[in-house]
Design a protein around this motif. Structure first.
Motif, short mmCIF file in Angstrom:
data_model
loop_
_atom_site.label_atom_id
_atom_site.label_comp_id
_atom_site.label_asym_id
_atom_site.label_seq_id
_atom_site.Cartn_x
_atom_site.Cartn_y
_atom_site.Cartn_z
N PHE A 503 -11.44 -29.28 -63.92
CA PHE A 503 -9.96 -29.33 -62.67
C PHE A 503 -9.87 -28.23 -62.34
N GLN A 504 -9.42 -27.55 -60.72
CA GLN A 504 -8.64 -26.92 -60.46
C GLN A 504 -7.59 -25.84 -60.60
N VAL A 505 -7.26 -24.45 -61.58
CA VAL A 505 -5.93 -23.83 -61.75
C VAL A 505 -6.00 -23.10 -60.50
N PHE A 506 -5.32 -24.11 -59.33
CA PHE A 506 -5.01 -23.21 -58.22
C PHE A 506 -4.86 -21.73 -57.91
N ARG A 507 -6.28 -21.35 -57.12
CA ARG A 507 -6.17 -20.05 -56.74
C ARG A 507 -7.22 -18.97 -57.52
N ASP A 508 -8.01 -19.93 -59.06
CA ASP A 508 -7.72 -19.09 -60.15
C ASP A 508 -9.23 -20.18 -60.26
N GLY A 509 -10.01 -20.50 -59.57
CA GLY A 509 -11.26 -20.88 -59.93
C GLY A 509 -11.39 -22.41 -60.65
N ALA A 510 -12.24 -22.72 -61.43
CA ALA A 510 -12.65 -24.12 -61.84
C ALA A 510 -12.35 -23.85 -63.33
N TRP A 511 -12.19 -24.94 -64.19
CA TRP A 511 -11.58 -24.98 -65.25
C TRP A 511 -12.54 -25.83 -66.52
N LEU A 512 -12.22 -25.66 -67.52
CA LEU A 512 -13.18 -26.89 -68.02
C LEU A 512 -12.22 -28.05 -69.52
N LEU A 513 -11.80 -28.37 -69.12
CA LEU A 513 -10.70 -29.15 -70.84
C LEU A 513 -11.59 -29.40 -71.88
N ASP A 514 -12.15 -29.55 -73.01
CA ASP A 514 -12.83 -29.78 -73.60
C ASP A 514 -12.17 -31.35 -74.50
N LEU A 515 -12.14 -32.30 -74.26
CA LEU A 515 -11.22 -33.49 -75.20
C LEU A 515 -11.40 -32.95 -76.56
N ASP A 516 -12.88 -33.15 -77.14
CA ASP A 516 -13.13 -33.06 -78.50
C ASP A 516 -12.58 -32.13 -79.48
N ARG A 517 -12.67 -31.38 -78.67
CA ARG A 517 -12.03 -29.65 -79.15
C ARG A 517 -10.63 -29.37 -78.82
N GLY A 518 -10.46 -29.62 -77.51
CA GLY A 518 -9.08 -29.70 -77.85
C GLY A 518 -9.05 -28.08 -77.18
N PHE A 519 -9.89 -27.03 -76.73
CA PHE A 519 -9.85 -25.73 -75.71
C PHE A 519 -10.09 -26.52 -74.14
N MET A 520 -9.44 -25.22 -73.47
CA MET A 520 -9.86 -25.28 -71.92
C MET A 520 -11.10 -23.94 -71.63
N GLN A 521 -11.51 -23.73 -70.78
CA GLN A 521 -11.99 -22.74 -70.19
C GLN A 521 -12.43 -22.68 -68.95
N ARG A 522 -12.37 -21.22 -68.25
CA ARG A 522 -12.72 -20.92 -66.93
C ARG A 522 -14.68 -20.51 -66.46
N VAL A 523 -14.42 -21.80 -66.15
CA VAL A 523 -16.03 -22.17 -66.38
C VAL A 523 -16.41 -21.46 -64.73
N MET A 524 -15.57 -20.78 -63.72
CA MET A 524 -16.74 -20.06 -62.45
C MET A 524 -14.65 -19.59 -61.61
N GLN A 525 -15.17 -18.91 -61.33
CA GLN A 525 -13.85 -18.08 -60.87
C GLN A 525 -14.17 -18.20 -59.11
N ASP A 526 -14.66 -18.82 -58.38
CA ASP A 526 -14.12 -18.62 -57.07
C ASP A 526 -12.99 -19.80 -56.96
N PRO A 527 -12.05 -18.98 -56.14
CA PRO A 527 -10.83 -19.56 -55.65
C PRO A 527 -10.58 -20.84 -54.42
N SER A 528 -11.66 -20.83 -54.39
CA SER A 528 -11.96 -22.19 -52.81
C SER A 528 -12.62 -23.25 -53.96
N ALA A 529 -12.60 -23.19 -54.79
CA ALA A 529 -13.38 -24.37 -55.30
C ALA A 529 -12.81 -25.56 -55.54
#
Length: 559
Positions: A503-529
């Protein structure tokens, strides 16, 4: 400071809300169309006269009758601020349009504000009202009182027309509750802020004129013309092939493997450390190791003779990618896949002059779903896979962004509320019966997405600063807060195995939610993606971005 419901342009330039070129164009285009009310005051347009509303509207203070040159100069100022923060991001063609409107060129001036708004259409986002609403929401979430104006000295040069403070017309108050007896103090504050903005325009006018002046190009040779015609069977869409460019340059993810892109290494950047998000009933386990995805170009506008390309989606089977290509004439729906010789073959499916967006092929491969403004108000449509037999299925009112259920029997889409069209909720449509069912009933904000899990029972969507997984059978929901407190979450997409949500965090790039482990991490800093979609094998995520300057399609490797 801005209120939760509206913000003036003067206030907007004093809070740390990063604006994009499309944001600025969306604001000014709607300003040019905004009704002008009240008895004329004779005052010239200033930043304090323009208000952005929570519902996505842009309004002018009563009695202010702006000229085309004043509105053009206002856009020039906004673009100058954006250019100062992100050099080289403003298209040359847009600079020429603005210069015409501001009266800085001797020829081809705009005859009216309406003509100016029409000329800005190719540079607007797909949803201008949504862009304005997002700006207001982001400004409301800001915690910083002000930011310094750029102080880099510039050489003297012709600058855009100044927007001076106007004592004849005091700026509007956000809610009409200004105490009486204080107009002089307030006007002085407005005068200082507006004068600062005018000084800013004068300072950076020379730089933007120098850096963004359109280059003198040599005449194109015959070998520079890339698209070539390929004959097709009767009844199939016309196909173009891009043969003079290496497939690895245009579409490595379609045509075959390619080296990782190095066009913007600072944008991909290292991934952020995972953020623990405890799922209900389970404690978070060890964080997922941070990784840097491989970013590769997929399709650019030049390859399909378009100004920009947006909203990729994969076919359920095979290697075809669907998207819409935007030009001054409209938005065409297209299909791309590799040919026998590795060339990119592009078929135009729907091109009727309307603004057609968010195309998706059904799981069976026989039906398309997309949204369009062909009837005046944007709605959801279906058609055959070849683009024939187009019909509206969402009924009256604003509707957009359809997504297919795994069995192909239902569509999820967002619908604007009848009384508040800028408030979006999620709905379901049963295609066989035509029955529509409401999924959410928010009274404010906008739902984004409608990403199905493969079980056809659960669906993910975002609303404001949260990501929600909703069980359609039980009605139970599970909400995950934004990894950046208060920051908007948008365009979620569920992986084929149901483990990940990107998913996108508005103007902060792409983030990934791992539903098995319950963690989020930013995987790309491109604010326009944004507008992510998973390949059927779960190995790639496609999205649109302006990381290379213009809006193009890209892929990144999945975890």
């Amino acid at each position: 400071m801005p209120t939760d419901d509206r913000i003036s342009l003067e206030q907007l330039l004093s809070v740390p809300v990063p604006l994009t070129v499309e944001d600025a164009v969306a604001v000014i285009a709607q300003l040019a169309r905004s009704p002008q009310t009240g008895r004329p005051t004779g005052a010239r347009l200033s930043l304090a006269h323009v208000w952005l509303e929570r519902d996505g509207a842009v309004r002018i203070a009563p009695g202010i009758l702006p000229t085309r040159a004043e509105v053009g100069a206002l856009l020039q100022l906004l673009l100058s601020v954006i250019h100062e923060m992100q050099p080289g991001c403003v298209p040359h063609s847009l600079c020429l349009v603005v210069a015409h409107a501001a009266g800085q060129l001797d020829s081809a001036t705009m005859p009216s504000l309406t003509a100016f708004a029409a000329a800005l259409q190719p540079f607007q986002p797909a949803d201008p009202a949504g862009a304005v609403a997002a700006i207001v929401a982001a400004a409301g979430n800001s915690r910083v009182q002000s930011r310094p104006l750029p102080t880099t000295p510039m050489p003297a040069a012709a600058s855009p027309p100044a927007l001076p403070p106007t004592p004849e017309a005091l700026p509007l108050t956000p809610r009409g509750d200004e105490p009486r007896g204080r107009p002089r103090r307030r006007w002085r504050a407005v005068a200082v802020a507006t004068l600062a903005a005018s000084v800013l325009a004068a300072l950076i006018g020379a730089r933007i004129a120098r850096d963004l002046a359109p280059p003198v190009l040599p005449e194109a040779a015959a070998s520079d013309v890339l698209p070539i015609s390929i004959s097709t069977e009767a009844g199939t869409p016309p196909i173009d092939a891009v043969a003079a460019v290496a497939p690895s340059t245009l579409a490595p993810s379609i045509a075959g493997p390619a080296a990782p892109s190095t066009s913007a290494p600072s944008i991909g950047g290292p991934a952020a450390p995972p953020t623990p998000v405890p799922p209900s009933g389970r404690r978070p386990t060890a964080p997922t190791p941070a990784t840097t995805p491989t970013i590769e170009p997929l399709i650019d506008g030049d390859a399909v003779r378009a100004d920009a390309v947006f909203s990729p989606s994969f076919a359920s089977h095979g290697s075809a990618v669907f998207f819409h290509a935007q030009t001054a004439e409209g938005s065409a729906l297209k299909r791309a896949e590799p040919g026998e010789r590795g060339e990119l073959r592009v078929a135009t499916i729907v091109d009727d002059g309307a603004r057609n967006h968010h195309v998706q092929l059904s799981p069976s491969g026989t039906t398309l779903a997309f949204d369009s403004d062909r009837d005046g108000v944007r709605g959801v449509y279906v058609a055959s896979a070849e683009g024939r037999d187009v019909r509206r299925v969402s009924g009256p009112g604003y509707a957009a962004v359809p997504t297919w259920s795994p069995d192909g029997r239902r569509l999820a889409f967002i619908r604007g509320e009848e009384a508040k069209p800028a408030v979006w909720n999620l709905w379901l449509l049963d295609l066989a019966s035509g029955r529509q069912t409401r999924v959410t009933a928010f009274r404010h904000g906008q739902v984004w997405g409608g990403a199905w899990f493969n079980d056809g029972r659960r669906i993910a969507f975002s609303h404001e600063d949260g990501l929600t997984i909703h069980d359609l059978d039980s009605g139970e929901s599970r909400r995950f807060a934004s990894p950046l407190p208060g920051r908007l979450v948008r365009t979620p997409a569920v992986s084929p195995d149901g483990r990940w949500i990107v998913f996108q965090v508005f103007r902060d790039g792409a983030w990934l939610l791992d539903l098995d482990r319950g963690f989020m991490q930013r995987v790309m800093q491109d604010p326009s993606a944004e507008e992510f979609t998973w390949s059927p094998d779960g190995r790639r995520v496609a999205f649109h971005s302006r990381r290379s300057g213009g809006w193009c399609l890209w892929t990144m490797s999945a975890p």
